[in-house]
Scaffold this motif. Sequence first.
Motif, PDB file in Angstrom:
ATOM      1  N   VAL A   5      53.345  43.233  22.276  1.00 51.92           N
ATOM      2  CA  VAL A   5      53.659  41.847  22.222  1.00 51.92           C
ATOM      3  C   VAL A   5      54.142  41.442  23.463  1.00 51.92           C
ATOM      4  N   ASP A   6      53.358  40.284  24.144  1.00 51.92           N
ATOM      5  CA  ASP A   6      53.059  39.914  25.603  1.00 51.92           C
ATOM      6  C   ASP A   6      54.036  38.793  25.677  1.00 51.92           C
ATOM      7  N   THR A   7      55.360  38.964  25.715  1.00 55.73           N
ATOM      8  CA  THR A   7      56.337  37.999  25.847  1.00 55.73           C
ATOM      9  C   THR A   7      57.616  38.494  26.526  1.00 55.73           C
ATOM     10  N   THR A  27      55.175  42.357  30.047  1.00 58.00           N
ATOM     11  CA  THR A  27      55.681  41.353  30.710  1.00 58.00           C
ATOM     12  C   THR A  27      54.937  41.201  31.989  1.00 58.00           C
ATOM     13  N   ASN A  28      54.925  40.007  32.441  1.00 57.42           N
ATOM     14  CA  ASN A  28      54.420  39.840  33.984  1.00 57.42           C
ATOM     15  C   ASN A  28      55.563  39.051  34.804  1.00 57.42           C
ATOM     16  N   PRO A  29      55.291  38.555  35.863  1.00 59.63           N
ATOM     17  CA  PRO A  29      56.184  37.928  36.691  1.00 59.63           C
ATOM     18  C   PRO A  29      56.180  36.329  35.900  1.00 59.63           C
ATOM     19  N   VAL A  85      55.079  50.903  34.474  1.00 54.90           N
ATOM     20  CA  VAL A  85      54.951  50.181  35.524  1.00 54.90           C
ATOM     21  C   VAL A  85      53.496  49.359  35.631  1.00 54.90           C
ATOM     22  N   LYS A  86      53.444  48.144  35.603  1.00 53.54           N
ATOM     23  CA  LYS A  86      52.249  47.510  35.507  1.00 53.54           C
ATOM     24  C   LYS A  86      51.981  47.235  37.297  1.00 53.54           C
ATOM     25  N   ILE A  87      50.782  47.657  37.654  1.00 50.75           N
ATOM     26  CA  ILE A  87      50.184  47.313  39.070  1.00 50.75           C
ATOM     27  C   ILE A  87      49.012  46.697  39.158  1.00 50.75           C
ATOM     28  N   PRO A 131      42.370  44.561  31.082  1.00 55.35           N
ATOM     29  CA  PRO A 131      41.510  43.439  31.344  1.00 55.35           C
ATOM     30  C   PRO A 131      41.620  42.199  30.665  1.00 55.35           C
ATOM     31  N   TYR A 132      41.383  41.221  31.425  1.00 51.90           N
ATOM     32  CA  TYR A 132      42.043  39.780  30.886  1.00 51.90           C
ATOM     33  C   TYR A 132      40.960  38.837  30.240  1.00 51.90           C
ATOM     34  N   VAL A 133      40.955  39.213  28.761  1.00 51.18           N
ATOM     35  CA  VAL A 133      39.864  38.872  28.063  1.00 51.18           C
ATOM     36  C   VAL A 133      39.480  37.358  28.134  1.00 51.18           C
ATOM     37  N   ASN A 134      40.681  36.571  27.929  1.00 50.76           N
ATOM     38  CA  ASN A 134      40.455  34.872  27.618  1.00 50.76           C
ATOM     39  C   ASN A 134      40.346  34.371  28.987  1.00 50.76           C
ATOM     40  N   ARG A 135      40.661  34.964  30.348  1.00 52.92           N
ATOM     41  CA  ARG A 135      40.458  34.379  31.513  1.00 52.92           C
ATOM     42  C   ARG A 135      39.040  34.916  32.077  1.00 52.92           C
ATOM     43  N   LEU A 136      38.590  35.780  31.472  1.00 51.18           N
ATOM     44  CA  LEU A 136      36.783  36.059  31.790  1.00 51.18           C
ATOM     45  C   LEU A 136      36.217  35.254  31.015  1.00 51.18           C
ATOM     46  N   ALA A 165      43.906  45.745  26.242  1.00 53.67           N
ATOM     47  CA  ALA A 165      43.427  44.442  26.472  1.00 53.67           C
ATOM     48  C   ALA A 165      44.451  43.381  26.359  1.00 53.67           C
ATOM     49  N   ALA A 166      44.232  42.207  27.679  1.00 50.71           N
ATOM     50  CA  ALA A 166      45.093  41.270  27.377  1.00 50.71           C
ATOM     51  C   ALA A 166      44.510  39.935  27.661  1.00 50.71           C
ATOM     52  N   SER A 167      45.473  38.832  27.519  1.00 45.68           N
ATOM     53  CA  SER A 167      45.160  37.659  27.868  1.00 45.68           C
ATOM     54  C   SER A 167      44.194  37.175  26.945  1.00 45.68           C
ATOM     55  N   PHE A 168      44.865  36.700  25.785  1.00 48.00           N
ATOM     56  CA  PHE A 168      44.139  36.166  24.363  1.00 48.00           C
ATOM     57  C   PHE A 168      44.636  34.869  24.263  1.00 48.00           C
ATOM     58  N   LYS A 169      43.665  34.214  23.735  1.00 46.11           N
ATOM     59  CA  LYS A 169      44.095  32.838  23.184  1.00 46.11           C
ATOM     60  C   LYS A 169      43.847  32.719  21.711  1.00 46.11           C
ATOM     61  N   THR A 170      42.959  33.464  21.208  1.00 41.36           N
ATOM     62  CA  THR A 170      42.475  33.317  19.711  1.00 41.36           C
ATOM     63  C   THR A 170      42.456  34.618  18.929  1.00 41.36           C
TER      64      THR A 170
HETATM   65  C1  E4P Z   1      49.316  40.914  30.155  1.00 43.93           C
HETATM   66  O1  E4P Z   1      50.163  41.620  30.185  1.00 43.93           O
HETATM   67  C2  E4P Z   1      48.651  39.868  30.864  1.00 43.93           C
HETATM   68  O2  E4P Z   1      49.558  39.867  32.118  1.00 43.93           O
HETATM   69  C3  E4P Z   1      48.862  38.647  30.284  1.00 43.93           C
HETATM   70  O3  E4P Z   1      48.148  39.039  28.941  1.00 43.93           O
HETATM   71  C4  E4P Z   1      47.951  37.549  30.833  1.00 43.93           C
HETATM   72  O4  E4P Z   1      47.875  36.466  30.103  1.00 43.93           O
HETATM   73  P1  E4P Z   1      47.381  35.033  30.268  1.00 43.93           P
HETATM   74  O5  E4P Z   1      45.769  34.976  30.673  1.00 43.93           O
HETATM   75  O6  E4P Z   1      47.459  34.321  29.099  1.00 43.93           O
HETATM   76  O7  E4P Z   1      48.353  34.706  31.419  1.00 43.93           O
END
Ligand code: E4P
Length: 225
Positions: A5-7, A27-29, A85-87, A131-136, A165-170
């Motif tokens: 869970v990404d929150t 999490t991220n900043p 640790v996320k880098i 990898p950031y799926v939705n941003r791609l 895999a991260a960054s999902f909108k759907t």
């Molecule tokens: C994962 O930890 C990423 O930081 C995060 O999923 C990015 O999501 P976003 O593109 O919705 O900001």
Amino acid sequence: MLYIVDTANIEKIKHCIEFYPVAGVTTNPTIISREHSDFKGIITEIKNIIGPDRMFHIQLTGDTCDEMAKEAHALRDLIGENLYVKIPISPEGLKATMRLHKEGFHITETAIFTQQQALVAAKAGADFVAPYVNRLDNIISDGVNVVHEIVELFKLYDLSSKVLAASFKTAEQVHKISLVGCHAATVNPDILDTLIYHPLTMYAIDDFKADWKNVYGEKKIIDMI
Ligand code: E4P
């Protein structure tokens, strides 16, 4: 596939932990800053909620390898062995990845947009690449295909690194990365709710209740055996 869970929202984490088979929290900043709360306080609270058996991915904010290493050590003292640790990938980030990997840290290389970034990060010692799926998808690339090719590269070269895999909108994006053998997905709580929702399921449950009630009234199984 692991669901993460990404929150950093405490109530949402509690909800997800209670109702879903969640393997951890990322999490991220940006996610942390949305809570407008004391950093140490919020990560300590998350640690206590998720317990020692779920992963806790926290992104470092240092710019240099030395700064990142100091942060990683301080975080591990606070969080313990389930810390990842996320880098964000960069030359300094890779230097920190190689150093912290040797020191026994769990590492998630993040802000991954290409297959080669992922391969280099894996060779440097990252346990996960993100990898950031939705941003791609937003830049008319193909997030699912990038995830798929990274999964295949890790298989081809027999690497133990996994794809988170991260960054999902759907929910559709999550489904598609699950089809290509992605090891883990980090999703916001709303997507987790959406993944299991279907109106026909709701109708089916309502019908079961109505048919039962017609014959047995308010009694439940436990009242009749
Ligand atoms: C994962 O930890 C990423 O930081 C995060 O999923 C990015 O999501 P976003 O593109 O919705 O900001």
